[in-house]
Design a protein around this motif. Structure first.
Motif, PDB file in Angstrom:
ATOM      1  N   VAL A  67       0.857  -1.181   0.000  1.00 25.36           N
ATOM      2  CA  VAL A  67       0.000   0.000   0.000  1.00 25.36           C
ATOM      3  C   VAL A  67       0.898   1.237   0.000  1.00 25.36           C
ATOM      4  O   VAL A  67       1.698   1.423   0.930  1.00 25.36           O
ATOM      5  N   PRO A  68       0.792   2.111  -1.030  1.00 29.11           N
ATOM      6  CA  PRO A  68       1.660   3.290  -1.065  1.00 29.11           C
ATOM      7  C   PRO A  68       1.359   4.242   0.097  1.00 29.11           C
ATOM      8  O   PRO A  68       0.203   4.424   0.466  1.00 29.11           O
ATOM      9  N   VAL A  69       2.423   4.808   0.680  1.00 27.77           N
ATOM     10  CA  VAL A  69       2.271   5.775   1.767  1.00 27.77           C
ATOM     11  C   VAL A  69       3.105   7.015   1.465  1.00 27.77           C
ATOM     12  O   VAL A  69       3.964   7.005   0.582  1.00 27.77           O
ATOM     13  N   GLU A  70       2.818   8.049   2.245  1.00 30.75           N
ATOM     14  CA  GLU A  70       3.504   9.335   2.131  1.00 30.75           C
ATOM     15  C   GLU A  70       3.376   9.869   0.709  1.00 30.75           C
ATOM     16  O   GLU A  70       2.262  10.010   0.233  1.00 30.75           O
ATOM     17  N   THR A  71       4.471  10.124   0.024  1.00 24.27           N
ATOM     18  CA  THR A  71       4.396  10.736  -1.304  1.00 24.27           C
ATOM     19  C   THR A  71       4.460   9.727  -2.447  1.00 24.27           C
ATOM     20  O   THR A  71       4.542  10.122  -3.605  1.00 24.27           O
ATOM     21  N   THR A  72       4.425   8.445  -2.133  1.00 25.68           N
ATOM     22  CA  THR A  72       4.498   7.414  -3.170  1.00 25.68           C
ATOM     23  C   THR A  72       3.250   7.465  -4.038  1.00 25.68           C
ATOM     24  O   THR A  72       2.136   7.468  -3.535  1.00 25.68           O
ATOM     25  N   LYS A  73       3.456   7.503  -5.341  1.00 23.86           N
ATOM     26  CA  LYS A  73       2.347   7.560  -6.288  1.00 23.86           C
ATOM     27  C   LYS A  73       1.958   6.150  -6.726  1.00 23.86           C
ATOM     28  O   LYS A  73       2.679   5.198  -6.509  1.00 23.86           O
ATOM     29  N   GLY A  74       0.808   6.035  -7.371  1.00 17.86           N
ATOM     30  CA  GLY A  74       0.371   4.751  -7.890  1.00 17.86           C
ATOM     31  C   GLY A  74      -0.634   4.085  -6.978  1.00 17.86           C
ATOM     32  O   GLY A  74      -1.091   4.652  -5.994  1.00 17.86           O
ATOM     33  N   PHE A  75      -0.971   2.860  -7.343  1.00 13.53           N
ATOM     34  CA  PHE A  75      -2.020   2.120  -6.659  1.00 13.53           C
ATOM     35  C   PHE A  75      -1.505   1.038  -5.735  1.00 13.53           C
ATOM     36  O   PHE A  75      -2.282   0.390  -5.049  1.00 13.53           O
ATOM     37  N   GLY A  76      -0.214   0.775  -5.733  1.00 14.81           N
ATOM     38  CA  GLY A  76       0.318  -0.338  -4.964  1.00 14.81           C
ATOM     39  C   GLY A  76       0.146  -1.624  -5.742  1.00 14.81           C
ATOM     40  O   GLY A  76      -0.077  -1.612  -6.953  1.00 14.81           O
ATOM     41  N   GLY A  77       0.253  -2.754  -5.063  1.00 16.99           N
ATOM     42  CA  GLY A  77       0.143  -4.031  -5.752  1.00 16.99           C
ATOM     43  C   GLY A  77      -0.167  -5.149  -4.788  1.00 16.99           C
ATOM     44  O   GLY A  77      -0.036  -5.000  -3.568  1.00 16.99           O
ATOM     45  N   MET A  78      -0.607  -6.266  -5.359  1.00 18.37           N
ATOM     46  CA  MET A  78      -1.008  -7.411  -4.557  1.00 18.37           C
ATOM     47  C   MET A  78      -0.564  -8.688  -5.247  1.00 18.37           C
ATOM     48  O   MET A  78      -0.536  -8.756  -6.467  1.00 18.37           O
ATOM     49  N   THR A  79      -0.222  -9.693  -4.449  1.00 17.54           N
ATOM     50  CA  THR A  79       0.124 -11.003  -4.972  1.00 17.54           C
ATOM     51  C   THR A  79      -0.181 -12.048  -3.904  1.00 17.54           C
ATOM     52  O   THR A  79      -0.581 -11.707  -2.790  1.00 17.54           O
TER      53      THR A  79
ATOM     54  N   VAL B 247       3.020   0.572 -15.927  1.00 19.06           N
ATOM     55  CA  VAL B 247       3.979   0.381 -14.840  1.00 19.06           C
ATOM     56  C   VAL B 247       4.328  -1.107 -14.715  1.00 19.06           C
ATOM     57  O   VAL B 247       3.454  -1.951 -14.618  1.00 19.06           O
ATOM     58  N   THR B 248       5.624  -1.408 -14.739  1.00 17.12           N
ATOM     59  CA  THR B 248       6.104  -2.769 -14.509  1.00 17.12           C
ATOM     60  C   THR B 248       6.555  -2.837 -13.065  1.00 17.12           C
ATOM     61  O   THR B 248       7.408  -2.073 -12.649  1.00 17.12           O
ATOM     62  N   GLY B 249       5.993  -3.739 -12.297  1.00 20.42           N
ATOM     63  CA  GLY B 249       6.328  -3.802 -10.879  1.00 20.42           C
ATOM     64  C   GLY B 249       5.560  -2.742 -10.115  1.00 20.42           C
ATOM     65  O   GLY B 249       4.416  -2.453 -10.423  1.00 20.42           O
ATOM     66  N   LEU B 250       6.208  -2.159  -9.131  1.00 16.07           N
ATOM     67  CA  LEU B 250       5.592  -1.109  -8.316  1.00 16.07           C
ATOM     68  C   LEU B 250       6.306   0.216  -8.533  1.00 16.07           C
ATOM     69  O   LEU B 250       7.525   0.236  -8.706  1.00 16.07           O
ATOM     70  N   PRO B 251       5.572   1.328  -8.493  1.00 15.79           N
ATOM     71  CA  PRO B 251       6.241   2.623  -8.536  1.00 15.79           C
ATOM     72  C   PRO B 251       7.218   2.746  -7.361  1.00 15.79           C
ATOM     73  O   PRO B 251       6.962   2.217  -6.274  1.00 15.79           O
ATOM     74  N   LEU B 252       8.342   3.414  -7.605  1.00 15.94           N
ATOM     75  CA  LEU B 252       9.350   3.575  -6.560  1.00 15.94           C
ATOM     76  C   LEU B 252       8.776   4.367  -5.397  1.00 15.94           C
ATOM     77  O   LEU B 252       7.996   5.287  -5.593  1.00 15.94           O
ATOM     78  N   GLY B 253       9.148   3.982  -4.181  1.00 15.91           N
ATOM     79  CA  GLY B 253       8.698   4.718  -3.014  1.00 15.91           C
ATOM     80  C   GLY B 253       8.473   3.825  -1.810  1.00 15.91           C
ATOM     81  O   GLY B 253       8.852   2.655  -1.785  1.00 15.91           O
ATOM     82  N   LYS B 254       7.820   4.414  -0.804  1.00 12.90           N
ATOM     83  CA  LYS B 254       7.605   3.744   0.477  1.00 12.90           C
ATOM     84  C   LYS B 254       6.223   3.090   0.517  1.00 12.90           C
ATOM     85  O   LYS B 254       5.242   3.676   0.055  1.00 12.90           O
TER      86      LYS B 254
END
Length: 161
Positions: free
Chosen positions: A62-74, A92-99
């Motif tokens: 789950v993206p937090v703080e300033t991380t953009k995108g929707f996150g991911g699940m597996t 987007v391949t994988g997850l957007p960079l961030g926390k």
């Protein structure tokens, strides 16, 4: 008064450049107004509980703080391993960079059979994971996804509250 066929359209000739400009403006130059894809990376790892693989766990970033995108699940496999190669963000391949905050819980397949078929749960799936790991506001698990991807090991404690 007789008019030749060409003279009947003469008053409209002055409008031709104006109409062309309007049409060109409406159609545009073929460029896209979509933003460029976010920098991203493939994420993989393992989920262990008390040192043993957690089989069939739903792992959500789950993206937090300033991380953009929707996150991911597996879903983790028979060795507790997981991999996120794509997310909900277009291009987007994988997850957007961030926390990210990470939640882990037993996998509950969606009612839609098409979506459910996307994640195969291996036999022997772990049935019980402490609720703290499923709560986005309480999970102690987090991850920083950096360029080049990342490998994470999430150690769960069966006695966690």
């Amino acid at each position: 008064m007789t008019m030749s066929s060409g003279s009947a359209f003469r008053p409209f000739l002055c409008l031709t450049p104006l109409l062309s400009g309007v049409l060109f403006g409406l159609v545009g130059c073929g460029g896209s107004s979509a933003p460029p894809p976010l920098p991203s990376a493939v994420v993989e790892g393992k989920v262990l509980m008390d040192g043993k693989p957690v089989i069939g766990a739903q792992v959500v970033f789950v993206p937090v703080e300033t991380t953009k995108g929707f996150g991911g699940m597996t879903v983790s496999d028979a060795e507790g391993a997981f991999k996120i190669e794509r997310s909900g963000a277009p291009g987007v391949t994988g997850l957007p960079l961030g926390k990210y905050r990470v939640t882990v819980e037993p996998y509950h397949p969606p009612e839609d059979p098409t979506l459910a078929a996307e994640f195969v749960v291996p036999a022997g799936a772990t049935k019980s994971i402490p609720a703290v790991y499923a709560a986005r506001d309480r999970t102690p698990l987090d991850a920083m996804v950096a360029a080049g991807g990342g490998t994470f090991t999430f150690e769960l404690n069966s006695k966690a509250r």
